[in-house]
Write a protein that holds these residues in place. Structure first.
Motif, short mmCIF file in Angstrom:
data_model
loop_
_atom_site.label_atom_id
_atom_site.label_comp_id
_atom_site.label_asym_id
_atom_site.label_seq_id
_atom_site.Cartn_x
_atom_site.Cartn_y
_atom_site.Cartn_z
N SER A 184 13.21 87.85 40.25
CA SER A 184 12.36 89.01 40.53
C SER A 184 11.59 88.73 41.82
CB SER A 184 11.38 89.27 39.39
OG SER A 184 10.34 88.29 39.38
N ILE A 185 10.89 89.72 42.31
CA ILE A 185 10.10 89.54 43.52
C ILE A 185 9.01 88.49 43.31
CG2 ILE A 185 8.53 91.46 43.00
CD1 ILE A 185 8.46 91.98 46.06
N PHE A 186 8.49 88.41 42.09
CA PHE A 186 7.47 87.40 41.81
C PHE A 186 8.04 86.00 42.00
CE2 PHE A 186 5.60 84.24 39.01
CZ PHE A 186 4.27 84.29 39.42
N TYR A 187 9.20 85.73 41.39
CA TYR A 187 9.78 84.39 41.50
C TYR A 187 10.24 84.09 42.92
CZ TYR A 187 9.32 84.28 36.51
OH TYR A 187 8.80 84.31 35.25
N SER A 188 10.65 85.13 43.66
CA SER A 188 10.99 84.91 45.07
C SER A 188 9.77 84.40 45.81
CB SER A 188 11.48 86.22 45.71
OG SER A 188 12.67 86.64 45.12
N PHE A 189 8.62 85.06 45.63
CA PHE A 189 7.40 84.61 46.28
C PHE A 189 6.95 83.25 45.74
CE2 PHE A 189 6.56 88.96 47.86
CZ PHE A 189 6.24 88.63 49.16
N TYR A 190 7.05 83.07 44.43
CA TYR A 190 6.60 81.82 43.84
C TYR A 190 7.36 80.63 44.41
CZ TYR A 190 5.96 77.99 40.63
OH TYR A 190 5.70 76.74 40.12
N PHE A 191 8.70 80.69 44.34
CA PHE A 191 9.50 79.56 44.79
C PHE A 191 9.39 79.36 46.31
CE2 PHE A 191 11.76 80.10 40.68
CZ PHE A 191 11.64 78.80 40.21
#
Length: 198
Positions: free
Chosen positions: A129-136
Motif C-alpha cells: 500500500s502507499i503506507f508501506y511504500s513510504f514506510y520502507f
C-alpha cells in the motif's frame, strides 16, 4: 591567551562558530531538504488515504520504534561526550565514546532489520500500500544514513587513535558528531510520523 580570556570566549555566543567543517553543514542542509520532502510526501499520503495510513501504522511495532529512539538518543549522548572528551584532550575516552556511538547504531540496525523481517513475514512489502511504500522507503533511507554515520564514527575513531585529532584540532570529531546528530534528529521526527500520528 590566559585562562580567564579562554573562559570569556567560551561564554561569548558571538565567538562560537558552528562545530565541525562547513562542508558537513552544507551536506546536512541538503539531506534535511531530502528528508523534508519525504515528510511532505508522508503528510500528503496521510491526508489522501487516512484509513490506509491508520491501518498500516497499527501493524508497526511501536515498542521497537520507541526502543530505536532511545538507542539513537543514547548514541547522541556518547557522540556528544566524545566531542567534549577530545576538546579536553582525552583521546582514549573520545575513541571509546565514538565506538559506543557506533555500537548504538549497530543495535538500531539490528532492531530495524528484525522489524522489517516481522512485517515481511506478515505479508507487508513495499508495494502492499502507499503506507508501506513510504514506510520502507523513508525508514530504509534513514537506515542507510545510520550505517554511513557508523562508518564515519569508525573512521574518525581510528584516526583519533593515531593522533589525527586532539584538543587543538577537534574538527573531524565535531564534523562526525554533527552528521550523527542529524541522523538522530531525523528519526525523532520520523518515528511519530509513521508509528504514532496516523
Amino acid at each position: 591567551m590566559t585562562l580567564s580570556d579562554q573562559a570569556l570566549l567560551a561564554h561569548d555566543p558571538e565567538s562560537r562558530a558552528l562545530p565541525g567543517d562547513i562542508a558537513i553543514w552544507l551536506f546536512i542542509l541538503t539531506e534535511l531538504v531530502v528528508f523534508g520532502l519525504l515528510f511532505v510526501g508522508l503528510e500528503v499520503g496521510w491526508r489522501n488515504a487516512p484509513e490506509t495510513f491508520a491501518q498500516g501504522a497499527r501493524t508497526l511495532h511501536v515498542a521497537a520504534g520507541f526502543a530505536n529512539t532511545l538507542v539513537l538518543i543514547t548514541g547522541s549522548f556518547f557522540v556528544a561526550s566524545a566531542v567534549r572528551s577530545i576538546r579536553q584532550g582525552c583521546i582514549r575516552a573520545c575513541v571509546l565514546l565514538l565506538l559506543g556511538g557506533m555500537a548504538t547504531g549497530a543495535l538500531f540496525a539490528l532492531i530495524k532489520i528484525a522489524e522489517y523481517q516481522a512485517l515481511i513475514d506478515a505479508g507487508y512489502r513495499l508495494g502492499t500500500s502507499i503506507f508501506y511504500s513510504f514506510y520502507f522507503l523513508a525508514t530504509g533511507f534513514h537506515l542507510l544514513h545510520v550505517l554511513i554515520a557508523m562508518l564515519v564514527l569508525l573512521i574518525v575513531a581510528v584516526r583519533c587513535l593515531f593522533g589525527a585529532y586532539d584538543a587543538d584540532s577537534p574538527t573531524g570529531i565535531e564534523t562526525a558528531a554533527s552528521f550523527w546528530h542529524m541522523v538522530d534528529l531525523v528519526w525523532i521526527v520520523l518515528f511519530p510520523l509513521l508509528y504514532i500520528l496516523p
